[in-house]
Design an enzyme around this catalytic site. Sequence first.
Site, PDB file in Angstrom:
ATOM      1  N   LYS A 278     -66.333 -37.335  23.467  1.00  0.00           N
ATOM      2  CA  LYS A 278     -67.501 -36.459  23.663  1.00  0.00           C
ATOM      3  C   LYS A 278     -68.826 -37.210  23.843  1.00  0.00           C
ATOM      4  O   LYS A 278     -69.764 -36.676  24.417  1.00  0.00           O
ATOM      5  CB  LYS A 278     -67.647 -35.496  22.478  1.00  0.00           C
ATOM      6  CG  LYS A 278     -66.640 -34.362  22.481  1.00  0.00           C
ATOM      7  CD  LYS A 278     -66.957 -33.375  21.377  1.00  0.00           C
ATOM      8  CE  LYS A 278     -65.956 -32.238  21.373  1.00  0.00           C
ATOM      9  NZ  LYS A 278     -66.341 -31.166  20.469  1.00  0.00           N
ATOM     10  N   ASP A 314     -69.951 -26.277  23.017  1.00  0.00           N
ATOM     11  CA  ASP A 314     -69.796 -26.066  21.562  1.00  0.00           C
ATOM     12  C   ASP A 314     -71.069 -25.376  21.087  1.00  0.00           C
ATOM     13  O   ASP A 314     -71.036 -24.414  20.320  1.00  0.00           O
ATOM     14  CB  ASP A 314     -69.650 -27.400  20.821  1.00  0.00           C
ATOM     15  CG  ASP A 314     -68.294 -28.043  21.083  1.00  0.00           C
ATOM     16  OD1 ASP A 314     -67.322 -27.303  21.306  1.00  0.00           O
ATOM     17  OD2 ASP A 314     -68.215 -29.287  21.076  1.00  0.00           O
TER      18      ASP A 314
END
Length: 485
Positions: A278, A314
């Site tokens: 990420k 997210d």
Amino acid sequence: MICASLTSPTMQTALADMKKACEAADIVEIRLDYIDSPAVKPFVENRTKPIIATNRPTREGGKYEGDEKKRIALLREAAAAGFDYIDIELDSVERLGEHGASKVIVSYHNFKQMPDNLREIHEQIVAAGADIAKLAVMATDICDTLRMFDLLRDVSIPTIGLCMGEEGVITRILGPRFGSFLSFGTLAEGKQSAPGQIPIRDMRGLYRVNDLDAETKLYGVIANPVAHSMSPAIHNAAFQEKGINAVYLPLKVADVRRFVAEFKKLDMQGYSVTIPHKVDVIDVMDEVDEFVSDIGAMNTVVNRDGRLCGYNTDCLGALRAIENVMGGEEPLKGKRVVMLGAGGTSRAIGYGIKARGGKLTILNRTVSKAEKLAGEIGCEWGPLDRLTEIEFDVLLNTTSVGMHPNVDDTPAPTDVLKEGMIVFDAVYNPMETRLLREATERGCVTVSGVDMFVNQAVAQFEMWTETDAPVERMRQVVVERLKVR
Ligand code: ATR
């Protein structure tokens, strides 16, 4: 074509499995080397689909350890009995001799690596007089699969090309799309005849291997490990529900830089990105949105005419889940929001809350971490026990407190929960944490980690397809998966 490869140990189980395989697959490979005292005729008499006879020696990854002459004699017998295909290894093809009307698959296996001379091996197979070539090699990096796809694109005879191992799984899904004569699958989990094989049920239901064509758009999740990701189940179900010609692949990636550079040639339309990539993936994007620069992590790539753009859903998924229950325009604006936790999830959500105009306070067990994160975001901070002293409208748990197996733990004393408050828990296992259960009992409006998880996928889907996501179908997939855990 999907081929069921049968690894049954006895004639009785093999015949029973062939019956099931004839229903599930387009073609069936009988691995004679797995069967104790194999006989070939009963297969021909009972089959309803084309069948392949394979009698693989141990040196090529099979189970046959006996006399080489007898091994090949059994294949000749299979041909005489009426098997549609005989599989013979490149190093033994000269010894096969008479094979009647059966077509010959000349195969090469490498359980160690992708050989440098893949094309040369294919040429040798063609020169050996094969009707069909088969090359099965171990992928040690996902980029090895690109060489297999290149080979499949320009071959002179029908060819089965696949990469074994978890890194090679995408060749089992996309092989036929790139021209592979067939792709092998298993009748059931745990019955693999080669590493990386996936159940036929998933090849058909989840990945729709036989429906993929040159127009099929490609998406996937970049992760390591990737096997337990729920994302392929969610996104493939969503594409199917909306009738979109696209497939979502599990991509086990060790080196994200190399992967992104080399996979440009497949023109994949989008990726999800998860642990451990990420952060590193940001450097290889052509552009990233504001949240990604602030948060320093991203989980979504959108390919816009060859430019790779990075987002953090997210953050967007959590905001969307929370705002959905609040309703109205800019519902977080001016609201007093307390966030418990100062880790990675907290960081993503905290920046989002701040951007939406929430008055944020970060409380954390390790106070220095709360102070640091609050300093970056620009908000209040303090220790966890401050929760009983301050007033708030929205409570967000971004710690792991209450997560399985510690399901009796909760990060907030019950008496801080008041009617009408919004209470969010990023934990999704269990789906209803103790915090959410007590919040519901006290008349709060709750938002679960499942809502966040579904919404981050929904946001990805909508960015990729520019259409509304089938939210209920996506939620159903997540809930079903979480229930069977
Ligand atoms: P993630 O990436 O999932 O956010 P993380 O970065 O490891 O995971 O963050 C975990 C968060 O849960 C941290 O805020 C952690 O508090 P510390 O910073 O003090 O470690 C919090 N956490 C984990 N276990 C906890 C516990 N038993 N009590 C309170 N907070 C806890």
